[in-house]
Design a protein around this motif. Structure first.
Motif, mmCIF file in Angstrom:
data_model
loop_
_atom_site.group_PDB
_atom_site.id
_atom_site.type_symbol
_atom_site.label_atom_id
_atom_site.label_comp_id
_atom_site.label_asym_id
_atom_site.label_seq_id
_atom_site.Cartn_x
_atom_site.Cartn_y
_atom_site.Cartn_z
ATOM 1 N N ASP A 177 0.831 -1.205 0.000
ATOM 2 C CA ASP A 177 0.000 0.000 0.000
ATOM 3 C C ASP A 177 0.864 1.253 0.000
ATOM 4 O O ASP A 177 0.594 2.215 -0.711
ATOM 5 N N SER A 178 1.907 1.242 0.806
ATOM 6 C CA SER A 178 2.819 2.384 0.871
ATOM 7 C C SER A 178 3.513 2.592 -0.474
ATOM 8 O O SER A 178 3.648 3.719 -0.962
ATOM 9 N N LYS A 179 3.940 1.497 -1.078
ATOM 10 C CA LYS A 179 4.603 1.579 -2.388
ATOM 11 C C LYS A 179 3.636 2.114 -3.445
ATOM 12 O O LYS A 179 4.009 2.957 -4.256
ATOM 13 N N ASN A 180 2.399 1.645 -3.419
ATOM 14 C CA ASN A 180 1.398 2.121 -4.387
ATOM 15 C C ASN A 180 1.129 3.617 -4.214
ATOM 16 O O ASN A 180 0.999 4.342 -5.197
ATOM 17 N N ARG A 181 1.054 4.073 -2.968
ATOM 18 C CA ARG A 181 0.853 5.510 -2.719
ATOM 19 C C ARG A 181 2.040 6.317 -3.227
ATOM 20 O O ARG A 181 1.869 7.378 -3.820
ATOM 21 N N ALA A 182 3.235 5.802 -3.008
ATOM 22 C CA ALA A 182 4.439 6.496 -3.474
ATOM 23 C C ALA A 182 4.466 6.561 -5.003
ATOM 24 O O ALA A 182 4.826 7.594 -5.583
ATOM 25 N N MET A 183 4.077 5.475 -5.656
ATOM 26 C CA MET A 183 4.055 5.459 -7.122
ATOM 27 C C MET A 183 3.006 6.435 -7.659
ATOM 28 O O MET A 183 3.249 7.119 -8.646
ATOM 29 N N GLU A 184 1.860 6.506 -7.014
ATOM 30 C CA GLU A 184 0.807 7.433 -7.432
ATOM 31 C C GLU A 184 1.269 8.874 -7.265
ATOM 32 O O GLU A 184 1.043 9.719 -8.137
ATOM 33 N N TYR A 185 1.927 9.171 -6.160
ATOM 34 C CA TYR A 185 2.458 10.512 -5.926
ATOM 35 C C TYR A 185 3.471 10.883 -7.008
ATOM 36 O O TYR A 185 3.410 11.979 -7.577
ATOM 37 N N GLU A 186 4.380 9.971 -7.321
ATOM 38 C CA GLU A 186 5.393 10.229 -8.357
ATOM 39 C C GLU A 186 4.722 10.457 -9.712
ATOM 40 O O GLU A 186 5.109 11.342 -10.465
ATOM 41 N N ARG A 187 3.702 9.662 -10.021
ATOM 42 C CA ARG A 187 2.986 9.803 -11.300
ATOM 43 C C ARG A 187 2.343 11.190 -11.393
ATOM 44 O O ARG A 187 2.444 11.861 -12.416
ATOM 45 N N LYS A 188 1.726 11.653 -10.314
ATOM 46 C CA LYS A 188 1.102 12.979 -10.320
ATOM 47 C C LYS A 188 2.152 14.071 -10.488
ATOM 48 O O LYS A 188 1.929 15.054 -11.195
ATOM 49 N N GLN A 189 3.305 13.893 -9.851
ATOM 50 C CA GLN A 189 4.379 14.872 -9.989
ATOM 51 C C GLN A 189 4.904 14.901 -11.426
ATOM 52 O O GLN A 189 5.225 15.963 -11.952
ATOM 53 N N LYS A 190 4.984 13.733 -12.046
ATOM 54 C CA LYS A 190 5.434 13.672 -13.437
ATOM 55 C C LYS A 190 4.457 14.398 -14.350
ATOM 56 O O LYS A 190 4.869 15.112 -15.259
ATOM 57 N N TYR A 191 3.159 14.212 -14.133
ATOM 58 C CA TYR A 191 2.173 14.870 -14.988
ATOM 59 C C TYR A 191 2.305 16.382 -14.920
ATOM 60 O O TYR A 191 2.250 17.068 -15.933
ATOM 61 N N LYS A 192 2.512 16.912 -13.723
ATOM 62 C CA LYS A 192 2.701 18.355 -13.577
ATOM 63 C C LYS A 192 3.965 18.784 -14.319
ATOM 64 O O LYS A 192 3.961 19.795 -15.024
ATOM 65 N N ALA A 193 5.030 18.013 -14.197
ATOM 66 C CA ALA A 193 6.280 18.337 -14.883
ATOM 67 C C ALA A 193 6.106 18.274 -16.398
ATOM 68 O O ALA A 193 6.670 19.095 -17.134
ATOM 69 N N ILE A 194 5.309 17.325 -16.876
ATOM 70 C CA ILE A 194 5.059 17.207 -18.324
ATOM 71 C C ILE A 194 4.318 18.438 -18.826
ATOM 72 O O ILE A 194 4.686 19.024 -19.852
ATOM 73 N N ILE A 195 3.293 18.854 -18.103
ATOM 74 C CA ILE A 195 2.536 20.041 -18.500
ATOM 75 C C ILE A 195 3.446 21.263 -18.521
ATOM 76 O O ILE A 195 3.421 22.065 -19.462
#
Length: 80
Positions: free
Chosen positions: A12-30
């Protein structure tokens, strides 16, 4: 707590960390796309061939940025 519970907590902790990283990547892509477009506005490419080439380059950078192996730092640094 059983070993099974600990395993679930870790996952669960790993999944939350991956989701956080994915959201950060999307902001960086934009942000990357906006910088690219701002550059085109400030220094427009010559003719439609330049625009087509530039658009193809942007599309490729977006694909690379969305790749799961690409990090947020690589996107921010433009290392694609």
């Amino acid at each position: 707590m059983t070993q099974r519970d600990e395993g679930h907590d870790f996952r669960d902790s790993k999944n939350r960390a991956m989701e956080y990283e994915r959201k950060q990547k999307y902001k960086a892509i934009i942000d990357m796309v906006i910088r690219w477009l701002d550059s085109n506005i400030d220094e427009p490419p010559m003719g439609s061939v330049g625009i087509a080439t530039d658009s193809a380059d942007l599309k490729e950078k977006i694909k690379l940025a969305l790749d799961s192996k690409t990090t947020k730092r690589e996107i921010e640094d433009g290392d694609l």
